[in-house]
Write a protein that holds these residues in place. Structure first.
Motif, mmCIF file in Angstrom:
data_model
loop_
_atom_site.group_PDB
_atom_site.id
_atom_site.type_symbol
_atom_site.label_atom_id
_atom_site.label_comp_id
_atom_site.label_asym_id
_atom_site.label_seq_id
_atom_site.Cartn_x
_atom_site.Cartn_y
_atom_site.Cartn_z
ATOM 1 N N MET A 58 0.669 -1.067 -0.128
ATOM 2 C CA MET A 58 0.089 0.094 -0.050
ATOM 3 C C MET A 58 0.950 1.342 -0.034
ATOM 4 N N VAL A 59 2.170 1.094 0.336
ATOM 5 C CA VAL A 59 3.133 2.445 0.470
ATOM 6 C C VAL A 59 3.713 2.396 -0.837
ATOM 7 N N PRO A 62 0.613 2.271 -4.269
ATOM 8 C CA PRO A 62 -1.050 2.673 -3.719
ATOM 9 C C PRO A 62 -1.896 2.609 -4.748
ATOM 10 N N THR A 65 -3.075 5.876 -6.216
ATOM 11 C CA THR A 65 -2.352 6.748 -7.374
ATOM 12 C C THR A 65 -2.039 5.870 -8.504
ATOM 13 N N ASP A 70 4.412 7.231 -4.514
ATOM 14 C CA ASP A 70 3.728 8.653 -4.067
ATOM 15 C C ASP A 70 4.744 9.234 -3.102
ATOM 16 N N ARG A 73 2.989 9.251 0.645
ATOM 17 C CA ARG A 73 2.907 7.921 1.488
ATOM 18 C C ARG A 73 4.282 7.338 1.716
ATOM 19 N N ALA A 76 5.235 9.461 4.682
ATOM 20 C CA ALA A 76 4.513 8.881 6.077
ATOM 21 C C ALA A 76 5.009 7.565 6.487
ATOM 22 N N ALA A 77 5.347 6.648 5.663
ATOM 23 C CA ALA A 77 6.007 5.507 6.065
ATOM 24 C C ALA A 77 7.441 5.573 6.651
ATOM 25 N N THR A 80 6.520 7.067 10.099
ATOM 26 C CA THR A 80 6.012 5.972 11.170
ATOM 27 C C THR A 80 7.112 5.259 11.666
ATOM 28 N N LEU A 101 0.765 11.822 6.559
ATOM 29 C CA LEU A 101 0.064 11.560 5.195
ATOM 30 C C LEU A 101 -0.807 12.719 5.040
ATOM 31 N N TYR A 102 -1.667 12.893 5.958
ATOM 32 C CA TYR A 102 -2.631 13.851 5.688
ATOM 33 C C TYR A 102 -1.975 15.125 5.250
ATOM 34 N N LEU A 105 -0.393 15.004 1.748
ATOM 35 C CA LEU A 105 -1.492 14.965 0.788
ATOM 36 C C LEU A 105 -2.162 16.342 0.703
#
Length: 109
Positions: A58-59, A62, A65, A70, A73, A76-77, A80, A101-102, A105
């Motif tokens: 998913m990273v 995704p 997209t 992306d 993402r 964000a990974a 994390t 992520l938010y 985006l």
């Protein structure tokens, strides 16, 4: 290719039986026996191996997209992983990843 309702229910039934037999072969047949220490040591790492295997596609590819990597993402990974490694706190890592992520985006459009 269209299957009849009977074929669909047969497939569902056979897959259910197969899944039950796979789980029963480990849980039902071993039962209350003591497992070897080396096996218990390896089983401790199962969640640690499964979760990244579920998240990584998913990273990297995704669906949002169209399968293209992306930047939002990826960042964000990285956030994390960094927060999780630094704090050893799952909720802090999830919060950092979601926030990154938010934010990305929003900023990247």
């Amino acid at each position: 290719m269209t299957q009849s309702p009977l074929e669909i229910w047969a497939i569902i039934l056979l897959l259910g039986i197969g899944t039950f037999l796979i789980r029963f072969s480990f849980l039902g047949l071993i039962g209350d026996r003591k497992l070897p220490d080396w096996l218990l040591r390896h089983l401790r790492y199962t969640p640690v191996a499964v979760l990244p295997a579920l998240v990584a596609p998913m990273v990297v590819w995704p669906q949002a997209t169209g399968g293209q990597p992306d930047l939002a993402r990826m960042l964000a990974a990285i956030a994390t992983l960094g927060v999780g490694y630094a704090t050893k706190n799952v909720l802090a890592a999830i919060g950092a990843g979601a926030g990154t992520l938010y934010t990305m985006l929003y900023l990247l459009g």
